[in-house]
Write a protein that holds these residues in place. Structure first.
Motif, PDB file in Angstrom:
ATOM      1  N   MET A   1       0.440  15.538  -0.372  1.00 54.77           N
ATOM      2  CA  MET A   1       0.482  14.158  -0.838  1.00 54.77           C
ATOM      3  C   MET A   1       1.223  13.286   0.168  1.00 54.77           C
ATOM      4  O   MET A   1       0.765  12.188   0.510  1.00 54.77           O
ATOM      5  CB  MET A   1       1.242  14.166  -2.165  1.00 54.77           C
TER       6      MET A   1
ATOM      7  N   VAL B   1      -2.584  16.136 -12.359  1.00 55.41           N
ATOM      8  CA  VAL B   1      -3.296  17.394 -12.111  1.00 55.41           C
ATOM      9  C   VAL B   1      -2.533  18.556 -12.723  1.00 55.41           C
ATOM     10  O   VAL B   1      -3.117  19.479 -13.295  1.00 55.41           O
ATOM     11  CB  VAL B   1      -3.524  17.608 -10.603  1.00 55.41           C
TER      12      VAL B   1
ATOM     13  N   LEU C   1      -0.223  10.170   2.425  1.00 55.81           N
ATOM     14  CA  LEU C   1       0.331   8.819   2.513  1.00 55.81           C
ATOM     15  C   LEU C   1       0.469   8.386   3.960  1.00 55.81           C
ATOM     16  O   LEU C   1       0.176   7.239   4.306  1.00 55.81           O
ATOM     17  CB  LEU C   1       1.706   8.795   1.845  1.00 55.81           C
TER      18      LEU C   1
ATOM     19  N   TYR D   1      -2.688   7.210   5.281  1.00 52.96           N
ATOM     20  CA  TYR D   1      -3.061   5.838   4.907  1.00 52.96           C
ATOM     21  C   TYR D   1      -2.815   4.884   6.070  1.00 52.96           C
ATOM     22  O   TYR D   1      -3.592   3.980   6.317  1.00 52.96           O
ATOM     23  CB  TYR D   1      -2.210   5.351   3.723  1.00 52.96           C
TER      24      TYR D   1
ATOM     25  N   GLY E   1      -8.833   9.751   0.990  1.00 49.01           N
ATOM     26  CA  GLY E   1      -8.773  10.295  -0.363  1.00 49.01           C
ATOM     27  C   GLY E   1      -8.556   9.257  -1.445  1.00 49.01           C
ATOM     28  O   GLY E   1      -7.787   9.468  -2.374  1.00 49.01           O
TER      29      GLY E   1
ATOM     30  N   ALA F   1       1.706  20.986  -2.572  1.00 50.33           N
ATOM     31  CA  ALA F   1       1.036  19.777  -3.063  1.00 50.33           C
ATOM     32  C   ALA F   1       1.797  18.541  -2.618  1.00 50.33           C
ATOM     33  O   ALA F   1       1.191  17.529  -2.240  1.00 50.33           O
ATOM     34  CB  ALA F   1       0.939  19.811  -4.587  1.00 50.33           C
ATOM     35  N   ALA F   2       3.128  18.650  -2.627  1.00 48.43           N
ATOM     36  CA  ALA F   2       3.931  17.494  -2.212  1.00 48.43           C
ATOM     37  C   ALA F   2       3.722  17.200  -0.733  1.00 48.43           C
ATOM     38  O   ALA F   2       3.590  16.043  -0.332  1.00 48.43           O
ATOM     39  CB  ALA F   2       5.407  17.749  -2.508  1.00 48.43           C
TER      40      ALA F   2
ATOM     41  N   TYR G   1       4.183  23.501  -6.011  1.00 48.27           N
ATOM     42  CA  TYR G   1       4.527  22.084  -5.994  1.00 48.27           C
ATOM     43  C   TYR G   1       4.809  21.586  -4.590  1.00 48.27           C
ATOM     44  O   TYR G   1       4.413  20.504  -4.212  1.00 48.27           O
ATOM     45  CB  TYR G   1       5.740  21.813  -6.884  1.00 48.27           C
TER      46      TYR G   1
ATOM     47  N   ILE H   1      -0.019  14.091  -8.767  1.00 46.66           N
ATOM     48  CA  ILE H   1       0.530  15.445  -8.904  1.00 46.66           C
ATOM     49  C   ILE H   1       0.819  15.745 -10.381  1.00 46.66           C
ATOM     50  O   ILE H   1       0.476  16.804 -10.892  1.00 46.66           O
ATOM     51  CB  ILE H   1       1.801  15.614  -8.036  1.00 46.66           C
TER      52      ILE H   1
ATOM     53  N   ALA I   1       0.739   8.811  -5.637  1.00 47.23           N
ATOM     54  CA  ALA I   1       0.795  10.209  -5.221  1.00 47.23           C
ATOM     55  C   ALA I   1       1.532  11.045  -6.263  1.00 47.23           C
ATOM     56  O   ALA I   1       1.075  12.118  -6.667  1.00 47.23           O
ATOM     57  CB  ALA I   1       1.503  10.316  -3.871  1.00 47.23           C
TER      58      ALA I   1
ATOM     59  N   PHE J   1      -6.009  19.858  -5.219  1.00 46.12           N
ATOM     60  CA  PHE J   1      -4.804  19.794  -6.043  1.00 46.12           C
ATOM     61  C   PHE J   1      -4.905  20.716  -7.241  1.00 46.12           C
ATOM     62  O   PHE J   1      -3.949  21.383  -7.607  1.00 46.12           O
ATOM     63  CB  PHE J   1      -4.579  18.371  -6.535  1.00 46.12           C
TER      64      PHE J   1
ATOM     65  N   GLY K   1       1.275   3.607  -2.962  1.00 49.96           N
ATOM     66  CA  GLY K   1       0.700   4.907  -2.626  1.00 49.96           C
ATOM     67  C   GLY K   1       1.647   6.024  -3.037  1.00 49.96           C
ATOM     68  O   GLY K   1       1.223   7.038  -3.592  1.00 49.96           O
TER      69      GLY K   1
ATOM     70  N   LEU L   1       0.814  -1.212   0.000  1.00 51.79           N
ATOM     71  CA  LEU L   1       0.000   0.000   0.000  1.00 51.79           C
ATOM     72  C   LEU L   1       0.849   1.264   0.000  1.00 51.79           C
ATOM     73  O   LEU L   1       0.598   2.192  -0.774  1.00 51.79           O
ATOM     74  CB  LEU L   1      -0.906  -0.012   1.236  1.00 51.79           C
ATOM     75  N   ILE L   2       1.878   1.279   0.839  1.00 48.27           N
ATOM     76  CA  ILE L   2       2.658   2.507   0.976  1.00 48.27           C
ATOM     77  C   ILE L   2       3.502   2.755  -0.276  1.00 48.27           C
ATOM     78  O   ILE L   2       3.498   3.851  -0.835  1.00 48.27           O
ATOM     79  CB  ILE L   2       3.544   2.456   2.237  1.00 48.27           C
TER      80      ILE L   2
END
Lengths: 505, 511
Positions: free
Chosen positions: B430, A191, B434, B437, B398, B426-427, B423, A188, A184, B412, A180, A176-177
């Motif tokens: 993100m 978008v 994570l 999660y 998300g 956003a990073a 950036y 980015i 991710a 985003f 992920g 998952l990580i």
């Protein structure tokens, strides 16, 4: 009919989910058979799609497009809308991968007969996973691609974490990580591209990026920007592929996940990485991709050698196969780095061929594990005497994996290296070392299991009839592609030619 | 103010507020005359009917043009309508939670709870419609004071007492800070009306006081982060969330947070939009780095600290801090996307968070514990709780096909659609996503991977309805976000937010 065909295909696994909802969860037999039927249904539709697909046709076929989400933005230039469409379609490349998905899913569903508990939720997740995979290859825009991409993550997390072996939860989390992180980065990039260009469609994006630089400057798209986006994309897909040093999660998953899921994982999910590199990397940023070719090739050779070396030293057959996957994905990179027709073709052939071969081998290892409760190489020996069919298929799979002529593995390695020798002979020469190592570790593992002193096993029953179906079907497919590769290359050629045109030969 | 002036106002624009006020008064009177022993449950339904009525009133107002009454202190525009719908919807769901809350301690104070809840709602609605510092502040205080009492509603529970106390003290400090900042704004511009402040901000004289303006902005902004539980004033959230009864926690995390964003948007955007910076012409542009740091800090603190929580309510407190950080990101995007992004995210957040709190309420009540282990084996015991909970957690994390994903995707877009794009912000978002999660999926893992004893969980029908509604909405908004977006574009013209209606000029000279 054709207008909806692809969507019907993508969402057809949901029918299985729906039917399963009404089956009592302790009715093991019906659930398992429904599980297989539920994957046969998408396979049937995939074959209908294939028959509707015009071989050698250029561009996208069977396209669908609906307006889905629209954002309205007021900017200095006035109101700008950022529409997102639901758009799917197939070209040669995605058609091949969709077929692979449908076939491997059926076989993995048959292999799932060895699942011991919670069959109902298992198959529901399995169907969701299949839906995600079909969608990934049919999606024609970044948003849709991303959604299906993530849809594959969640069922996988559960399937590994709930039905895997001893350290399943750890494996599920690292899956998952790592993935992920990959998604991710993807998000980015996606978008950013969307906001710069106002579109998410693959073709439109590729067209936009091929505009002359003067026009691109108005959109604030510089060469450096393109390079940055490409590198980010490559890193994201390198996690998925996986490329050294981002591969550790994949070995864990291959060792801990149930065999049927590993078939899917190494057979199809890893291929999403290759697909992404081809479609987004080479397809959208050809110039930048070309200038990175050497580095990609270098990583390919590193993957090839590193995976092979580690496969050589493993004592657990699952780990041998896991590192062999790392090694074989290196060949995909090598082919892509070559950037010529044979290289590209080799890369895609490797994607398909490895999908079939690794599915076959993991299926057999699963069968062995069921009989002996172990996957240590030292636990086996002389299997050929007691279980001739299993041993025979295993040997054949091993030979395909090391690239014996007449089998699919040979075609892909041959073409990939042919391509690379033309462009970067030194790198290719170093890479061929990997092929020798491959022969060594495959033979070492296969021979240790099938021949030698006989070891005591709990059970020595040969492949049962339900186990023979996946084994023989996969073997037949491997041989078919090995003997008659033209069938595959005809389907792929128009798509790859279009990408090659961008790469300039 | 004579009768003629009073009659000249279009009071109908305040209909939703009047309904809430009326019902709250009615409830307090009924509660007073009710027998001590009799059940207060009917009051919940009455309160619910009031909220529904107010919602209906807002839907009838959708076509109304911008109206301003009471000497331009109260204003009905698209912004207020859009956000009042969120406030009312959230309160409605919280009311159902409260009606099913089974704690003996709260029983005797039940009646109090319902009219306090409505008063808090009234305060929040006033904030959405305020065009004046005074009414804005009064609305904020009405919401806050009612919340303080609600947090301590379980009188015999030490934790509840502690949470109310901490809430009052830190809330008081935050209020003081906010007021301090506002006093500078007033001092520099000499007005309390937001639009007049905006007008006076263009005064060239102000260029000399750039630093004071910057100071005013930062102080007020920091003070206002209290309500949304963002850094630096986030510390109260874990204790209060843990100690307060679950419906109150749900109210604080959803409705009160929405109100916090409402006041941030109203006050910060309108008053400072024309403010000059120290070096450049725009203050809002100049303070962007600070807001970005606040947003990043909030995301990092919330997500990283949530990792270590064993108490589910504390975990959700930190999750709520983290979510506030995400919603702060659009504040630096300076685009017209700002309002729709925040509105959509808050809508998604409303469903996923209230849904999750519904399940937390059911489980904590049955197991008499707040530890995450109460989720053990929930999938085996009660799949109809585990599956929706999974959707809520996926949405909070998300993951696609949930509303939370579309919300994050929008954020985003806001952050990366600029030139140059943010950036790094956003990073950070993100990366912290994570991290999130790990703790969201931990709950999922506990539900699905672990086996646990424990009886089947019984869900009261009211809660089941809330659960179903929230789960369906979370998924539907994830698959077809256009349902909400089209509603937003079709009914709300966010340009009205900045529209300084003529009335302002005519009334200025009266006072």
């Amino acid at each position: 009919m054709n207008a909806w065909l692809l969507s019907i295909l993508i969402f057809s696994p949901l029918l299985g989910v729906l039917v399963l909802m009404f089956v009592p969860s302790n009715d093991e037999k019906s659930i398992k058979w429904l599980g297989v039927l539920g994957t046969l249904f998408p396979l049937g539709i995939a074959l209908v799609v294939l028959s509707a697909f015009k071989m050698g046709g250029e561009g996208l076929q069977l396209t669908e497009k609906f307006s889905w989400i629209s954002y309205e933005v007021f900017q200095s230039k006035g109101q700008v809308s950022y529409p997102i469409f639901y758009e799917v379609g197939v070209n040669g490349l995605s058609m091949v991968l969709i077929l692979l998905t449908a076939v491997v899913s059926v076989l993995a569903a048959i292999a799932s007969f060895s699942i011991k508990q919670n069959w109902k939720s298992y198959f529901i997740l399995f169907f969701l996973l299949e839906m995600g995979m079909l969608g990934v290859f049919a999606a024609q825009n970044l948003f849709l691609f991303f959604i299906f991409f993530e849809v594959t993550l969640i069922p996988m997390f559960f399937l590994i974490g709930r039905w895997g072996y001893l350290e399943k939860e750890k494996a599920a989390y690292s899956f998952l990580i790592y993935n992920g992180v990959g998604s991710a980065i993807l998000l980015i990039v996606f978008v950013t591209l969307f906001m710069k260009t106002g579109t998410m469609n693959f073709e439109q994006l590729a067209y936009t990026f091929s505009l002359p630089q003067a026009e691109l400057n108005q959109l604030f798209i510089t060469k450096g920007f393109k390079m940055g986006m490409l590198i980010a994309l490559l890193v994201a897909f390198a996690v998925k592929l996986p490329v050294f040093p981002l591969h550790s999660w994949m070995v864990r998953v291959h060792v801990q996940a149930p065999p049927a899921i590993v078939m899917i994982h190494s057979g199809i999910l890893l291929k999403i990485g290759a697909y992404g590199v081809i479609v987004f990397g080479a397809g959208m940023f050809p110039d930048q991709f070309k200038s990175l070719a050497f580095i990609i090739g270098l990583f390919g050779v590193i993957n090839l050698l590193y995976g092979a070396f580690l496969a050589l030293t493993q004592t657990d057959v699952k780990r041998v196969l896991a590192y062999s996957s790392v090694s074989h994905m290196g060949i995909v990179l090598i082919g892509l780095a070559a950037g010529n027709e044979s290289g590209m073709m080799g890369a895609v052939f490797q994607v398909v061929s490895h999908g079939l071969i690794s599915a076959l081998l993991f299926f057999l290892v699963g069968a062995l594990y069921e009989r002996s409760g172990s996957s240590e190489l030292s636990a086996f020996g002389g299997v050929a005497k007691r279980m001739p069919i299993l041993a025979g298929v295993f040997l054949a799979g091993g030979l395909a994996s090391l690239g014996l002529p007449g089998m699919s593995g040979f075609i892909s390695e041959f073409m990939a290296f042919l391509g690379l020798f033309e462009k970067m002979p030194v790198l290719a020469a170093v890479g061929t070392l990997g092929l020798i190592l491959t022969a060594v570790y495959v033979l070492r593992a296969v021979l240790a299991i099938t021949f030698g002193a006989e070891k005591e096993l709990n059970e020595t029953r040969d492949l049962s009839s339900s186990e023979r179906v996946p084994a023989f079907v996969l073997l037949a497919a491997i041989l078919f592609i090995g003997i008659y590769p033209a069938w595959l290359s005809d389907m792929l050629r128009p798509t790859l030619d279009a990408i090659l045109l961008g790469l300039g030969g | 103010m004579d009768l003629d002036t009073l009659l000249s106002f279009k009071w109908s624009v305040m209909a939703p507020e009047f309904i809430i006020l009326g019902v709250a008064t009615l409830l307090s009177v009924i509660d007073l005359f009710m027998k001590k022993e009799s059940s207060r449950k009917p009051l919940a339904w009455l309160a619910g009917a009031g909220v529904l009525g107010a919602l209906a009133a807002i839907f009838m107002q959708l076509d109304t043009e911008v109206t301003s009454i009471l000497y331009d202190t109260y204003r009905l525009d698209s912004f207020s309508k859009a956000f009042k719908i969120l406030l009312l919807l959230g309160t409605l769901l919280v009311l159902v939670l409260a009606a099913s809350y089974k704690k003996e301690d709260i029983e005797e104070n039940r009646g109090e709870f319902y009219y306090l809840l409505l008063s808090a709602l009234l305060g929040a609605m006033m904030m959405a419609s305020s065009a004046d510092l005074i009414t804005l502040f009064v609305g904020l205080e009405l919401l806050s004071l009612a919340s303080y009492i609600m947090a301590g509603l379980e009188r015999r529970n030490k934790r509840s007492n502690e949470s109310a106390f901490k809430y009052v003290v830190s809330g008081g400090i935050a209020t003081a800070i906010t007021l301090f900042g506002m006093s500078y704004v007033f001092g520099l511009t000499g007005e309390t009306n937001l639009f007049l402040i905006a007008q006076n901000m263009q005064d060239p004289e102000l260029l000399k006081h750039g630093f004071l303006l910057m100071f005013a902005f930062l102080i007020t902004f920091a003070g206002l982060t209290f309500k949304i539980a963002a850094a630096p004033l986030h510390m109260w959230a874990p204790d209060v969330y843990e100690g307060a009864p679950v419906p109150v926690t749900a109210f604080l995390s959803v409705v009160s947070k929405t109100a916090g964003f409402v006041i941030l948007l109203r006050f910060i955007i309108i008053t400072f939009i024309a403010a000059p910076g120290i070096d450049s012409e725009s203050l809002l542009l100049e303070v962007q780095p600070y807001v970005m740091i606040l947003a990043a800090a909030t995301m990092i603190i919330g997500n990283v600290t949530a990792l270590r929580q064993r108490n589910i309510k504390r975990m959700f407190a930190y999750s709520s801090i983290a979510q506030a950080g995400y919603i702060l990101v659009p504040f630096v995007s300076n685009s017209s996307l700002l309002f729709e992004l925040i509105w959509f995210y808050l809508l998604a957040y409303l469903f996923m968070n209230i849904g999750a709190f519904t399940i937390i309420q059911v489980l904590t009540a049955q197991e008499k514990s707040n530890d995450i282990s109460i989720f053990r084996g929930l999938f085996k015991r009660s799949p109809w709780l585990a599956v929706p909970m999974t959707f809520f957690l996926l949405s909070l994390a998300g993951i696609p096909i949930t509303a939370g994903f579309v919300g994050k995707f929008g954020i985003f877009m806001g952050a990366l659609g600029l030139e140059p794009a943010h950036y790094w912000l956003a990073a950070v978002m993100m990366a912290t996503t994570l991290v999130s999660y790990v703790y969201y999926f931990n709950v999922i893992a506990v539900m699905f991977f672990r086996d646990g004893e424990g009886a089947k969980v019984a869900v009261p029908s009211g809660l089941a309805a809330v659960l179903a509604f929230c789960a369906v909405s979370t998924v539907i908004l994830g698959v077809m976000p256009d349902l909400a977006l089209d509603f937003f574009y079709g009914n709300f013209d966010i340009n009205e937010f900045f529209m300084n209606i003529e009335a302002v000029d005519t009334h200025t000279h009266d006072h």
